[in-house]
Structure formats: C-alpha cells, structure tokens
Design an enzyme around this catalytic site. Structure first.
Site, mmCIF file in Angstrom:
data_model
loop_
_atom_site.group_PDB
_atom_site.id
_atom_site.type_symbol
_atom_site.label_atom_id
_atom_site.label_comp_id
_atom_site.label_asym_id
_atom_site.label_seq_id
_atom_site.Cartn_x
_atom_site.Cartn_y
_atom_site.Cartn_z
ATOM 1 N N THR A 15 0.815 -1.222 0.000
ATOM 2 C CA THR A 15 0.000 0.000 0.000
ATOM 3 C C THR A 15 0.847 1.269 0.000
ATOM 4 O OG1 THR A 15 -1.738 -1.131 1.196
ATOM 5 C CG2 THR A 15 -1.773 1.243 1.315
ATOM 6 N N ASP A 59 1.495 -6.413 -4.649
ATOM 7 C CA ASP A 59 0.677 -6.456 -3.440
ATOM 8 C C ASP A 59 1.198 -7.683 -2.700
ATOM 9 O OD1 ASP A 59 -2.635 -5.772 -2.645
ATOM 10 O OD2 ASP A 59 -1.554 -7.433 -1.720
ATOM 11 N N SER A 60 1.446 -7.579 -1.407
ATOM 12 C CA SER A 60 2.117 -8.689 -0.720
ATOM 13 C C SER A 60 1.256 -9.944 -0.633
ATOM 14 C CB SER A 60 2.607 -8.265 0.658
ATOM 15 O OG SER A 60 1.559 -8.238 1.581
ATOM 16 N N SER A 61 -0.001 -9.858 -1.029
ATOM 17 C CA SER A 61 -0.822 -11.075 -1.096
ATOM 18 C C SER A 61 -0.314 -11.990 -2.214
ATOM 19 C CB SER A 61 -2.280 -10.727 -1.361
ATOM 20 O OG SER A 61 -2.680 -9.727 -0.474
ATOM 21 N N ASP A 92 0.063 -7.154 4.526
ATOM 22 C CA ASP A 92 -0.722 -8.396 4.600
ATOM 23 C C ASP A 92 0.118 -9.636 4.931
ATOM 24 O OD1 ASP A 92 -2.991 -6.974 4.063
ATOM 25 O OD2 ASP A 92 -3.211 -7.622 1.979
ATOM 26 N N THR A 302 -0.840 -22.858 19.010
ATOM 27 C CA THR A 302 -2.154 -22.475 19.517
ATOM 28 C C THR A 302 -2.842 -21.426 18.642
ATOM 29 O OG1 THR A 302 -3.379 -21.512 21.361
ATOM 30 C CG2 THR A 302 -1.103 -20.792 21.125
ATOM 31 N N GLN A 303 -4.162 -21.546 18.557
ATOM 32 C CA GLN A 303 -4.948 -20.532 17.838
ATOM 33 C C GLN A 303 -5.055 -19.249 18.656
ATOM 34 O OE1 GLN A 303 -8.883 -21.966 17.016
ATOM 35 N NE2 GLN A 303 -8.151 -23.809 16.023
ATOM 36 N N CYS A 304 -4.751 -19.346 19.962
ATOM 37 C CA CYS A 304 -4.884 -18.160 20.818
ATOM 38 C C CYS A 304 -3.898 -17.096 20.382
ATOM 39 C CB CYS A 304 -4.580 -18.514 22.267
ATOM 40 S SG CYS A 304 -5.805 -19.573 22.987
HETATM 41 N N1 ASP Z 1 -2.655 -5.455 0.316
HETATM 42 C C1 ASP Z 1 -1.544 -4.672 0.767
HETATM 43 C C2 ASP Z 1 -0.310 -5.549 0.743
HETATM 44 O O1 ASP Z 1 -0.103 -6.338 1.626
HETATM 45 C C3 ASP Z 1 -1.795 -4.147 2.141
HETATM 46 C C4 ASP Z 1 -0.679 -3.297 2.700
HETATM 47 O O2 ASP Z 1 0.312 -3.001 2.072
HETATM 48 O O3 ASP Z 1 -0.757 -2.885 3.851
HETATM 49 O O4 ASP Z 1 0.461 -5.442 -0.175
#
Ligand code: ASP
Length: 367
Positions: A15, A59-61, A92, A302-304
């Site tokens: 972002t 985008d890091s996704s 992300d 753990t999910q916690c």
């Molecule tokens: N979708 C963006 C990413 O991870 C979100 C961010 O940069 O904060 O690239």
C-alpha cells in the site's frame, strides 16, 4: 570522522507505494521514484541511502517463496556494503516474510527492518512517512561503530517488533501489528527508546570478528565468551510442501483425512485450541498418528493470540504428545510455518527437527 551509516532501501510493493486506478478504483502498486518524491525528508537523515526496487512491485498477497529468496539474495549480495537494510513491503504478509528472513540469516550482525503503511504515501493522512523515516533511523543506529539492532524486525506505528514474533491484527487501524508473546524492541516517541536488553544478542564473537574489533574480541576471548568465530550464514532454501490446518468444532474426518493425505506433503502446522488441545476422538488421533508414521512432521501451535502450547496439561493434549507431535510453544503460526519450511530443508530426522523446532533459533519462541 565516523562515516555515515549506509542503508539499502528495498521496495517490493504494498500500500505504501500504491495509487488508485482511475478505471477500477482499486489500489495498485506504482513506480518507486514517485514514492521517493513524496518524502523529501529522507535527504535530511544522517545516513546514506541507496534505493533498489522490484521491477514489478507487488501487493504482498502475491508474495511467494521466490520473492523471499529474491529479497534474501539481494541482502546477501549487498551484506558487506551496507550497515542496515530496510524493506518496504505490504503489511498483509509482512509477518510471514519477516519470519522467513529471520531464519534465512543466521548470525546476523546488521538490521533488516520491514515496514509499510495502511494508507498510500500520497494520501494526506498517510502513516507511511513516519513509518519509513523512523525505520531508516532505527536501521542506522550504531554504538561504537556497530549496528545496535542485529536481527530482522518490523516497524509499524511507533513500535519496533522482532519480526518472527509478529502477527497482523488489523486491516484498517494504523496499529496493524502486535507481538503477543514478546515486548516491542523499541518505541518511538519524543525519543527513540530502544530496549537493549530485549534485542537478540548472538555470541560476542561474531560482533568482534565481523567488525574486526580486535580489542573487544580479545576481551571476549579472555572471558571465555568465544567458542568459535562465526560469520553471517545465508541459508535460503525452504521446503514448500507444508500446510496450516486450523481446528474448529465441527471439523470432519473427511477434511482432516484429505489434508493429511496430500501427496508429497512434508509438514503440517496444526492450529489447536488453548494450550495445545484437540479433539480426543479416536478417528482424529488415528489420522494424525498415521500421518506422522508416514514421515510427515506435525507441529502443534495455539490458535490463541497469546500464550503457549503445553502438551500434557489437559487430557485433550496428552495423546498428541504421545504420538510424537512437536510443540510450537509460544511461536506464532506465521513463524511456525517459516521455521518448518526452513528446518525441513536443514534436518534429516524427526528427532533433529523436533530438537531445533522446540529451541529458540532467532528469538522466535520463549524457552
Ligand atoms: N494489500 C496490501 C499488501 O499487503 C496491504 C498493505 O500493504 O498494507 O500489499
């Protein structure tokens, strides 16, 4: 005169460098040069900054293993030429990348700090400027000519964290990250307050050897602090045949079976309840046991949000312990995944894997 610290600023996307596409109204990555134009303040920092950008910022996704390795090799190739490294990265998957980099660089003697932002740099209310400027300041901190921070960190919204302890907890608050089981390493207020006693300290020998500080080296040697002289060791190979399986109350035999029998699978990060508890139904334990017997390693995390796995504390975790599951203790899922991918490549037996997994290698778990 002391030379200004040299910082390599690597832009991968996220972002921080995005702009709204006029057609789709969605945020997409834009050119790095434009990003720098928005922060003229960088020129006033007490360090020399060299910038480097991915040809196509992402985008890091879209982050994958090859991106981790690209980042790793950029740092490795430039390791001797810089005092610190700053990576601009989408938030992300930042906790995953930060964890992976921490395992990639053994005996690190320089800072690698990731940062990004929740609002693009061009936005009036952006959090990007503070994040980037303070990250560079932190990466440039030195004491007696040596970097103060010698580990992989994430800086976000006034806090510096050990990267392999972080989780992203908010999609829209500026405080996007937290470190549930380890305190912040530094806090930015009127002063930059670095918690020296919380920083990751490898043996004194690396310090002295790498920085060629003969006096400090001799002193440490005299006090028997030195066993061997170790230099930074770059270990970029990860095994990607792993999966995260999160338990939930209605989980079925079919789902667990399908995941455990994935062809070529080498490891499972099992997200259990509370302090490492899971259903005690026989079908569940049998599938896990069969999977372990096939040579697939399973780590219990753990999910916690906070706290640790303690197998054997409750009846519902005794069996997990007895079938040979590895304890993730208080590691995060992100870090457990990266550590598993790393250790699967550098160990040969379950015994070795378990030994190293349950031990802190880069400060990723408390012992
Ligand atoms: N979708 C963006 C990413 O991870 C979100 C961010 O940069 O904060 O690239």
């Amino acid at each position: 005169m002391l030379m200004k610290p040299k910082i390599l600023l690597i832009y991968t996307g996220g972002t921080i460098g995005m702009i709204k596409d006029p057609a789709t109204k969605a945020l997409k990555a834009f050119n790095f040069k434009e990003l720098l134009l928005h922060i003229p303040e960088l020129r006033h920092l007490e360090c020399e900054i060299t910038t480097l950008s991915y040809d196509s910022p992402i985008d890091s996704s879209n982050m994958n293993l090859s991106h981790w390795q690209e980042m790793g090799s950029t740092i490795n190739e430039n390791y001797d030429n810089y005092d610190g490294f700053v990576i601009l990265h989408g938030s992300d998957t930042m906790a995953y990348t930060g964890s992976a980099l921490s395992f990639m660089f053994e005996h690190l003697t320089k800072p690698i700090i990731l940062t990004g932002s929740q609002l693009p740099i061009g936005d009036l209310r952006t959090d990007a400027k503070e994040n980037l400027i303070t990250t560079i300041e932190l990466a440039a901190q030195r004491n007696a000519g040596r970097p103060i921070i010698q580990e992989v960190c994430i800086y976000f919204e006034y806090q510096l964290y050990r990267a392999n302890r972080t989780v992203k907890v908010s999609a829209d608050r500026f405080e996007a990250f937290t470190s549930p089981n380890y305190p912040p390493l530094a806090v930015s207020g009127v002063h930059l307050k670095i918690e020296q006693n919380l920083l990751w300290h490898h043996d004194y020998d690396e310090f002295a050897a790498v920085m060629d500080d003969k006096h400090a080296f001799a002193k440490a040697k005299k006090s028997n602090q030195i066993a061997t002289i170790q230099r930074m060791n770059y270990r970029p190979d990860f095994v990607k045949e792993v999966v995260v399986l999160k338990l939930f109350p209605a989980i079925t035999k079919e789902v667990v079976e399908a995941i455990c029998s994935i062809q070529g699978l080498r490891g499972i990060v099992l997200e259990t309840y509370g302090s490492g508890n899971a259903p005690s139904e026989s079908w569940f334990i049998e599938i896990l046991k069969k999977t372990l017997d096939r040579g697939v390693y399973i780590v219990n995390v753990t999910q916690c949000r906070g706290g640790a796995v303690d197998m054997g504390k409750y009846e519902t975790s005794i069996q997990l312990k007895s079938i040979g599951m590895v304890s993730g203790k208080d590691i995060t899922t992100e870090s457990a995944l990266a550590k598993m991918m790393y250790l699967l490549n550098y160990t040969n037996t379950l015994e070795d894997f378990k030994y190293y997994f349950e031990k802190s290698l880069r400060g990723e778990l408390s012992i």
